[in-house]
Design an enzyme around this catalytic site. Structure first.
Site, PDB file in Angstrom:
ATOM      1  N   GLU A  92       0.827  -1.202   0.000  1.00 22.30           N
ATOM      2  CA  GLU A  92       0.000   0.000   0.000  1.00 22.30           C
ATOM      3  C   GLU A  92       0.861   1.252   0.000  1.00 22.30           C
ATOM      4  O   GLU A  92       1.954   1.262   0.535  1.00 22.30           O
ATOM      5  CB  GLU A  92      -0.890   0.005   1.254  1.00 22.30           C
ATOM      6  CG  GLU A  92      -1.802  -1.188   1.253  1.00 22.30           C
ATOM      7  CD  GLU A  92      -2.845  -1.154   2.358  1.00 22.30           C
ATOM      8  OE1 GLU A  92      -3.941  -1.653   2.088  1.00 22.30           O
ATOM      9  OE2 GLU A  92      -2.579  -0.645   3.444  1.00 22.30           O
ATOM     10  N   CYS A 105       3.351   8.421   1.473  1.00 23.54           N
ATOM     11  CA  CYS A 105       3.900   7.445   2.403  1.00 23.54           C
ATOM     12  C   CYS A 105       4.130   6.138   1.640  1.00 23.54           C
ATOM     13  O   CYS A 105       3.210   5.583   1.042  1.00 23.54           O
ATOM     14  CB  CYS A 105       2.905   7.259   3.549  1.00 23.54           C
ATOM     15  SG  CYS A 105       3.429   6.047   4.754  1.00 23.54           S
ATOM     16  N   CYS A 112       5.776  -7.055   7.343  1.00 28.06           N
ATOM     17  CA  CYS A 112       6.904  -6.649   8.178  1.00 28.06           C
ATOM     18  C   CYS A 112       7.220  -7.742   9.181  1.00 28.06           C
ATOM     19  O   CYS A 112       6.313  -8.372   9.720  1.00 28.06           O
ATOM     20  CB  CYS A 112       6.581  -5.350   8.916  1.00 28.06           C
ATOM     21  SG  CYS A 112       7.978  -4.718   9.858  1.00 28.06           S
ATOM     22  N   CYS A 116       5.665  -5.422  15.757  1.00 27.94           N
ATOM     23  CA  CYS A 116       5.248  -4.522  16.842  1.00 27.94           C
ATOM     24  C   CYS A 116       3.805  -4.848  17.204  1.00 27.94           C
ATOM     25  O   CYS A 116       2.969  -5.048  16.324  1.00 27.94           O
ATOM     26  CB  CYS A 116       5.364  -3.068  16.404  1.00 27.94           C
ATOM     27  SG  CYS A 116       7.052  -2.634  15.953  1.00 27.94           S
ATOM     28  N   CYS A 119       0.763  -2.726  15.729  1.00 27.75           N
ATOM     29  CA  CYS A 119       0.776  -2.383  14.301  1.00 27.75           C
ATOM     30  C   CYS A 119       0.106  -3.475  13.472  1.00 27.75           C
ATOM     31  O   CYS A 119       0.458  -4.644  13.575  1.00 27.75           O
ATOM     32  CB  CYS A 119       2.213  -2.176  13.843  1.00 27.75           C
ATOM     33  SG  CYS A 119       2.380  -1.901  12.076  1.00 27.75           S
ATOM     34  N   GLU A 163       9.892  -2.465   7.388  1.00 27.32           N
ATOM     35  CA  GLU A 163      10.969  -1.826   8.141  1.00 27.32           C
ATOM     36  C   GLU A 163      12.080  -1.497   7.135  1.00 27.32           C
ATOM     37  O   GLU A 163      12.816  -2.392   6.698  1.00 27.32           O
ATOM     38  CB  GLU A 163      11.459  -2.789   9.241  1.00 27.32           C
ATOM     39  CG  GLU A 163      12.742  -2.386   9.931  1.00 27.32           C
ATOM     40  CD  GLU A 163      12.815  -0.932  10.363  1.00 27.32           C
ATOM     41  OE1 GLU A 163      11.971  -0.476  11.159  1.00 27.32           O
ATOM     42  OE2 GLU A 163      13.732  -0.228   9.881  1.00 27.32           O
ATOM     43  N   SER A 217      11.186   5.243  15.852  1.00 33.75           N
ATOM     44  CA  SER A 217       9.939   4.972  16.584  1.00 33.75           C
ATOM     45  C   SER A 217      10.290   4.442  17.970  1.00 33.75           C
ATOM     46  O   SER A 217      10.636   3.283  18.119  1.00 33.75           O
ATOM     47  CB  SER A 217       9.111   3.932  15.828  1.00 33.75           C
ATOM     48  OG  SER A 217       8.860   4.383  14.520  1.00 33.75           O
ATOM     49  N   CYS A 336      -1.163   5.710  10.241  1.00 35.35           N
ATOM     50  CA  CYS A 336       0.031   4.993  10.703  1.00 35.35           C
ATOM     51  C   CYS A 336      -0.353   3.672  11.348  1.00 35.35           C
ATOM     52  O   CYS A 336      -1.204   3.628  12.232  1.00 35.35           O
ATOM     53  CB  CYS A 336       0.754   5.787  11.781  1.00 35.35           C
ATOM     54  SG  CYS A 336       1.379   7.340  11.259  1.00 35.35           S
TER      55      CYS A 336
HETATM   56  N1  SAH Z   1       8.670   0.218  10.270  1.00 30.37           N
HETATM   57  C1  SAH Z   1       8.939   1.594  10.447  1.00 30.37           C
HETATM   58  C2  SAH Z   1       8.121   2.474   9.541  1.00 30.37           C
HETATM   59  C3  SAH Z   1       6.700   2.077   9.303  1.00 30.37           C
HETATM   60  S1  SAH Z   1       5.622   2.218  10.686  1.00 30.37           S
HETATM   61  C4  SAH Z   1       8.751   1.996  11.898  1.00 30.37           C
HETATM   62  O1  SAH Z   1       8.226   1.205  12.677  1.00 30.37           O
HETATM   63  O2  SAH Z   1       9.168   3.097  12.246  1.00 30.37           O
HETATM   64  C5  SAH Z   1       5.337   3.967  10.714  1.00 30.37           C
HETATM   65  C6  SAH Z   1       4.953   4.543  12.072  1.00 30.37           C
HETATM   66  O3  SAH Z   1       3.654   4.081  12.454  1.00 30.37           O
HETATM   67  C7  SAH Z   1       5.890   4.127  13.212  1.00 30.37           C
HETATM   68  O4  SAH Z   1       6.297   5.257  13.929  1.00 30.37           O
HETATM   69  C8  SAH Z   1       5.015   3.233  14.072  1.00 30.37           C
HETATM   70  O5  SAH Z   1       5.400   3.284  15.423  1.00 30.37           O
HETATM   71  C9  SAH Z   1       3.663   3.825  13.835  1.00 30.37           C
HETATM   72  N2  SAH Z   1       2.542   2.929  14.157  1.00 30.37           N
HETATM   73  C10 SAH Z   1       2.482   1.594  14.016  1.00 30.37           C
HETATM   74  N3  SAH Z   1       1.275   1.134  14.408  1.00 30.37           N
HETATM   75  C11 SAH Z   1       0.563   2.211  14.803  1.00 30.37           C
HETATM   76  C12 SAH Z   1      -0.769   2.386  15.297  1.00 30.37           C
HETATM   77  N4  SAH Z   1      -1.612   1.365  15.439  1.00 30.37           N
HETATM   78  N5  SAH Z   1      -1.168   3.628  15.592  1.00 30.37           N
HETATM   79  C13 SAH Z   1      -0.335   4.696  15.407  1.00 30.37           C
HETATM   80  N6  SAH Z   1       0.904   4.588  14.942  1.00 30.37           N
HETATM   81  C14 SAH Z   1       1.362   3.359  14.638  1.00 30.37           C
HETATM   82 FE1  SF4 Z   2       6.965  -3.116  11.150  1.00 30.95          FE
HETATM   83 FE2  SF4 Z   2       7.007  -0.474  11.706  1.00 30.95          FE
HETATM   84 FE3  SF4 Z   2       4.729  -1.927  11.948  1.00 30.95          FE
HETATM   85 FE4  SF4 Z   2       6.726  -2.285  13.664  1.00 30.95          FE
HETATM   86  S1  SF4 Z   2       5.532  -0.415  13.395  1.00 30.95           S
HETATM   87  S2  SF4 Z   2       5.541  -3.920  12.667  1.00 30.95           S
HETATM   88  S3  SF4 Z   2       8.491  -2.035  12.360  1.00 30.95           S
HETATM   89  S4  SF4 Z   2       5.840  -1.517  10.075  1.00 30.95           S
END
Ligand code: SAH
Ligand code: SF4
Length: 344
Positions: A92, A105, A112, A116, A119, A163, A217, A336
């Site tokens: 996406e 974006c 990934c 996390c 996420c 990532e 992050s 995000c």
């Molecule tokens: N993998 C990288 C970039 C993609 S995620 C990373 O983790 O930084 C992009 C951003 O979305 C990150 O800062 C992550 O912490 C945030 N994110 C992930 N899940 C989220 C959620 N459910 N609500 C708000 N932000 C979230």
């Molecule tokens: Fe991957 Fe970033 Fe989502 Fe963590 S927050 S699972 S590193 S995309």
């Protein structure tokens, strides 16, 4: 024989290809310029090249972008693109127009592996790395679809699926392609790469001549909490991560960005805010606070707005610039952490 893909190849590589075909090297540069600068992807229409060469190129090569499988439009103007790649994998990209600029974006991986806990991309698991052409192709596609030239005030954030520092070479090659003044010509100062904290990747990125800005992050202020939310913290705990951040060579006036996803009752206390200030002390940085974007699959809740503001106030009071990132496209799962290939 399947045709060879040109999108993603560097100027040097295109020159090599054309010299191997018996052409002078400048033909490679013309091809490069036509594809990336003029964005002419119909090889037969590259009029700077002689007709027989065009024909031959069209027989052996192709210039293709990801295909839009579906586009979702949010009430706030955000668009989420569900894209299909050549092998059928899907990712996406999200476009967020604002009056003075547009932000795109980008995804760097299918799914990934970092997992996390907050996420939705993490819940999908890992598919594969995107190629440089698939990463840069998202920009070419979205700027084309919106009939805006790629060089308009455009911000790129490597914050979609995946990532980026676990797909280091391809992501950096895409950055070089996107920023080459002979080609697409976007400014690296308007690009930001976000990582969950891959320390060796951060160290390597700091040594690059051409690199985007760095966002990290953080999302937790103790190792116990970060271990449970972002599993790679066990490999690169907070102290090591912050050391890498402290040593990251910032350019003049550049700041490092920390992202902090606020999760109700988990990492949103006043103690967390104070600890966060101590952690980032001495780093030229700003903090972006993101209220958790919810998903039915997630066991977490979004904190109330007042609490997010209070958290911000503590940071500001202690001299740490802090901003609240307003969610974009939550209604279409474009915000995000919400990228999960949702079909509705
Ligand atoms: N993998 C990288 C970039 C993609 S995620 C990373 O983790 O930084 C992009 C951003 O979305 C990150 O800062 C992550 O912490 C945030 N994110 C992930 N899940 C989220 C959620 N459910 N609500 C708000 N932000 C979230
Ligand atoms: Fe991957 Fe970033 Fe989502 Fe963590 S927050 S699972 S590193 S995309």
């Amino acid at each position: 024989m399947p045709k060879q893909e040109l999108i993603g190849l560097s100027a040097q590589r295109m020159q090599q290809l054309l010299t191997a075909m018996g052409e002078p090297p400048y033909r490679g540069r013309q091809l490069y310029h036509a594809l990336y600068h003029e964005q002419q992807w119909d090889l037969k229409k590259i009029l700077t090249l002689p007709a027989p060469l065009r024909e031959r190129l069209a027989q052996e090569f192709q210039a293709t972008l990801p295909q839009v499988e579906k586009k979702f439009q949010s009430a706030d103007g955000t668009s989420r693109y569900l894209l299909r790649l050549a092998d059928g994998c899907r990712v996406e990209a999200v476009q967020m127009p604002e009056p003075a600029r547009t932000t795109i974006c980008l995804s760097t991986q299918v799914g990934c592996a970092v997992d996390c806990q907050f996420c939705l991309t993490g819940l999908m698991g890992f598919g594969r790395n995107l190629t440089p052409g698939e990463i840069a192709g998202q920009v070419l596609l979205l700027t084309e679809k919106n009939a805006s030239r790629a060089t308009e005030r455009l911000n790129l954030v490597f914050m979609g699926m995946g990532e980026p520092l676990l797909n280091y070479e391809n992501t950096l090659e895409a950055v070089r392609l996107l920023s080459d003044p002979e080609g697409i010509g976007l400014s690296v100062r308007r690009m930001m790469l976000s990582t969950s904290g891959i320390v060796p990747g951060i160290e390597k990125l700091g040594m690059e001549r051409v690199r985007p800005q760095l966002a990290v992050s953080l999302s937790a202020t103790t190792d116990v909490m970060r271990d449970s939310l972002i599993p790679i913290n066990r490999k690169w705990p907070l102290q090591e991560l912050l050391r890498a951040c402290r040593e990251f060579p910032l350019r003049s006036r550049e700041k490092l960005t920390f992202e902090y996803v606020l999760i109700a009752g988990v990492n949103d206390t006043q103690d967390d805010a104070r600890r966060l200030c101590r952690l980032v002390q001495g780093i030229r940085c700003k903090v972006n606070l993101i209220g958790l974007n919810p998903g039915p699959e997630l066991p977490f809740k979004t904190p109330p707005d007042e609490l997010v503001v209070r958290f911000q106030q503590i940071l500001i009071h202690k001299g740490v610039p802090a901003y609240i990132r307003k969610p974009r496209g939550r209604d279409i799962f474009a915000a995000c952490g919400q990228l999960k290939l949702a079909e509705a």
